[in-house]
Scaffold this active site. Structure first.
Site, PDB file in Angstrom:
ATOM      1  N   ASP A 124       0.878  -1.154   0.000  1.00  0.00           N
ATOM      2  CA  ASP A 124       0.000   0.000   0.000  1.00  0.00           C
ATOM      3  C   ASP A 124       0.927   1.219   0.000  1.00  0.00           C
ATOM      4  O   ASP A 124       2.070   1.129   0.466  1.00  0.00           O
ATOM      5  CB  ASP A 124      -0.877  -0.036   1.257  1.00  0.00           C
ATOM      6  CG  ASP A 124      -1.672   1.230   1.439  1.00  0.00           C
ATOM      7  OD1 ASP A 124      -2.451   1.569   0.531  1.00  0.00           O
ATOM      8  OD2 ASP A 124      -1.497   1.891   2.478  1.00  0.00           O
ATOM      9  N   ARG A 125       0.461   2.346  -0.505  1.00  0.00           N
ATOM     10  CA  ARG A 125       1.324   3.527  -0.578  1.00  0.00           C
ATOM     11  C   ARG A 125       1.205   4.404   0.666  1.00  0.00           C
ATOM     12  O   ARG A 125       2.127   4.511   1.461  1.00  0.00           O
ATOM     13  CB  ARG A 125       0.986   4.343  -1.842  1.00  0.00           C
ATOM     14  CG  ARG A 125       2.010   5.432  -2.145  1.00  0.00           C
ATOM     15  CD  ARG A 125       1.567   6.332  -3.275  1.00  0.00           C
ATOM     16  NE  ARG A 125       0.630   7.351  -2.764  1.00  0.00           N
ATOM     17  CZ  ARG A 125       0.114   8.321  -3.492  1.00  0.00           C
ATOM     18  NH1 ARG A 125       0.410   8.426  -4.767  1.00  0.00           N
ATOM     19  NH2 ARG A 125      -0.724   9.189  -2.970  1.00  0.00           N
ATOM     20  N   ASP A 126       0.048   5.033   0.848  1.00  0.00           N
ATOM     21  CA  ASP A 126      -0.142   6.034   1.891  1.00  0.00           C
ATOM     22  C   ASP A 126      -0.335   5.391   3.256  1.00  0.00           C
ATOM     23  O   ASP A 126      -1.220   4.569   3.446  1.00  0.00           O
ATOM     24  CB  ASP A 126      -1.346   6.922   1.557  1.00  0.00           C
ATOM     25  CG  ASP A 126      -1.209   7.568   0.181  1.00  0.00           C
ATOM     26  OD1 ASP A 126      -0.094   7.990  -0.165  1.00  0.00           O
ATOM     27  OD2 ASP A 126      -2.215   7.617  -0.549  1.00  0.00           O
ATOM     28  N   ASP A 165       0.955   9.453   5.319  1.00  0.00           N
ATOM     29  CA  ASP A 165      -0.388   9.598   4.753  1.00  0.00           C
ATOM     30  C   ASP A 165      -0.793  11.066   4.793  1.00  0.00           C
ATOM     31  O   ASP A 165      -1.088  11.608   5.852  1.00  0.00           O
ATOM     32  CB  ASP A 165      -1.382   8.749   5.545  1.00  0.00           C
ATOM     33  CG  ASP A 165      -2.753   8.715   4.892  1.00  0.00           C
ATOM     34  OD1 ASP A 165      -2.943   9.325   3.822  1.00  0.00           O
ATOM     35  OD2 ASP A 165      -3.645   8.057   5.459  1.00  0.00           O
ATOM     36  N   TYR A 201      -5.338  12.908   0.139  1.00  0.00           N
ATOM     37  CA  TYR A 201      -5.514  13.460  -1.204  1.00  0.00           C
ATOM     38  C   TYR A 201      -4.300  14.284  -1.655  1.00  0.00           C
ATOM     39  O   TYR A 201      -4.418  15.339  -2.246  1.00  0.00           O
ATOM     40  CB  TYR A 201      -6.796  14.292  -1.294  1.00  0.00           C
ATOM     41  CG  TYR A 201      -7.998  13.553  -0.775  1.00  0.00           C
ATOM     42  CD1 TYR A 201      -8.436  12.391  -1.397  1.00  0.00           C
ATOM     43  CD2 TYR A 201      -8.684  13.994   0.344  1.00  0.00           C
ATOM     44  CE1 TYR A 201      -9.527  11.682  -0.916  1.00  0.00           C
ATOM     45  CE2 TYR A 201      -9.784  13.292   0.834  1.00  0.00           C
ATOM     46  CZ  TYR A 201     -10.191  12.139   0.195  1.00  0.00           C
ATOM     47  OH  TYR A 201     -11.268  11.445   0.677  1.00  0.00           O
ATOM     48  N   ARG A 250     -11.037  -1.482  -6.227  1.00  0.00           N
ATOM     49  CA  ARG A 250     -10.818  -0.715  -5.000  1.00  0.00           C
ATOM     50  C   ARG A 250     -10.697  -1.646  -3.794  1.00  0.00           C
ATOM     51  O   ARG A 250     -11.572  -2.437  -3.513  1.00  0.00           O
ATOM     52  CB  ARG A 250     -11.973   0.266  -4.782  1.00  0.00           C
ATOM     53  CG  ARG A 250     -11.777   1.115  -3.551  1.00  0.00           C
ATOM     54  CD  ARG A 250     -12.870   2.148  -3.375  1.00  0.00           C
ATOM     55  NE  ARG A 250     -12.734   2.774  -2.082  1.00  0.00           N
ATOM     56  CZ  ARG A 250     -11.834   3.690  -1.785  1.00  0.00           C
ATOM     57  NH1 ARG A 250     -11.029   4.138  -2.727  1.00  0.00           N
ATOM     58  NH2 ARG A 250     -11.745   4.187  -0.574  1.00  0.00           N
ATOM     59  N   LYS A 251      -9.563  -1.539  -3.085  1.00  0.00           N
ATOM     60  CA  LYS A 251      -9.407  -2.318  -1.868  1.00  0.00           C
ATOM     61  C   LYS A 251     -10.525  -1.935  -0.906  1.00  0.00           C
ATOM     62  O   LYS A 251     -10.838  -0.764  -0.803  1.00  0.00           O
ATOM     63  CB  LYS A 251      -8.043  -2.045  -1.221  1.00  0.00           C
ATOM     64  CG  LYS A 251      -6.873  -2.534  -2.053  1.00  0.00           C
ATOM     65  CD  LYS A 251      -5.524  -2.259  -1.404  1.00  0.00           C
ATOM     66  CE  LYS A 251      -5.215  -0.786  -1.404  1.00  0.00           C
ATOM     67  NZ  LYS A 251      -3.931  -0.445  -0.809  1.00  0.00           N
ATOM     68  N   ASP A 291      -1.361  -1.024   5.926  1.00  0.00           N
ATOM     69  CA  ASP A 291      -1.559  -0.478   7.268  1.00  0.00           C
ATOM     70  C   ASP A 291      -2.996  -0.544   7.770  1.00  0.00           C
ATOM     71  O   ASP A 291      -3.263  -0.106   8.891  1.00  0.00           O
ATOM     72  CB  ASP A 291      -1.061   0.965   7.325  1.00  0.00           C
ATOM     73  CG  ASP A 291      -1.868   1.910   6.443  1.00  0.00           C
ATOM     74  OD1 ASP A 291      -2.250   1.508   5.325  1.00  0.00           O
ATOM     75  OD2 ASP A 291      -2.116   3.050   6.865  1.00  0.00           O
TER      76      ASP A 291
END
Length: 187
Positions: free
Chosen positions: A13-15, A21, A24, A101-102, A127
């Site tokens: 995952d990225r953010d 995080d 947006y 979408r997760k 996370d």
């Protein structure tokens, strides 16, 4: 190495997992890697494990971000953390019913397909519970790295929690041994 099979890929995952995080975020200057991200990625890359990013980016669907901004942020992530073998993002809002979408498995399945590997040979590090649900739905192994924003019930449900990204990478490298639950029994 103890003869265990390495995962074919580790998808992050990225953010909130690889970088701070920033809700947006469309500004590459605001990208800050989280502690342990460099170490975790270096450990995986040294072992020849392919890496990727699977990230919900609903700001696009909400009109708060453009695809160009997300691509610029992702490019900054790569400048700071090194190249990833695959990137998959979902631009849809939560209520769009999108299969990518997760917590749906679409991003994980798409990343595995792009890499030419079976999803069952992938590990997803994230996370939140949605990351773990997406991994499970795709047949991949999930490793949760909780943050202060991770809900307590998500931590309690996690089969494979790790205290930080380097520990998560070490768990991923032992993916063949991850088929047991937190309590030690078979899946």
């Amino acid at each position: 190495m103890s003869g265990r099979t390495l995962p074919a890929a580790v998808l992050f995952d990225r953010d909130g997992t690889l970088i701070e995080d920033v809700p947006y975020n469309g500004d590459p200057a605001r990208v800050v890697p989280l502690p342990g991200a460099h170490e975790a990625l270096a450990l995986l890359r040294r072992r020849g494990v392919r890496t990727g990013v699977v990230s919900n980016q609903s700001g696009i669907g909400r009109g708060l971000l453009t695809v160009r901004q997300v691509v610029a942020v992702n490019a900054r992530v790569e400048r700071l953390l090194g190249p990833f073998d695959v990137w998959r993002i979902c631009p849809h809002r939560p209520d769009d019913g999108c299969p990518c979408r997760k917590p749906a498995p679409g991003l994980v399945l798409s990343a595995a397909r792009a890499l030419g590997v079976a999803p069952e040979r992938c590990v997803v590090i994230g996370d939140i519970g949605g990351d773990m649900e997406a991994a499970a739905a795709a047949g991949a192994t999930g490793v949760l790295v909780p943050t202060p924003l991770t809900r307590p019930e998500e931590v309690a449900r996690a089969l494979r929690p790790a205290p930080d990204l380097p520990a998560a990478a070490r768990l991923a490298l032992g993916a063949a041994a991850l088929s047991v639950t937190k309590g030690g029994g078979p899946r």
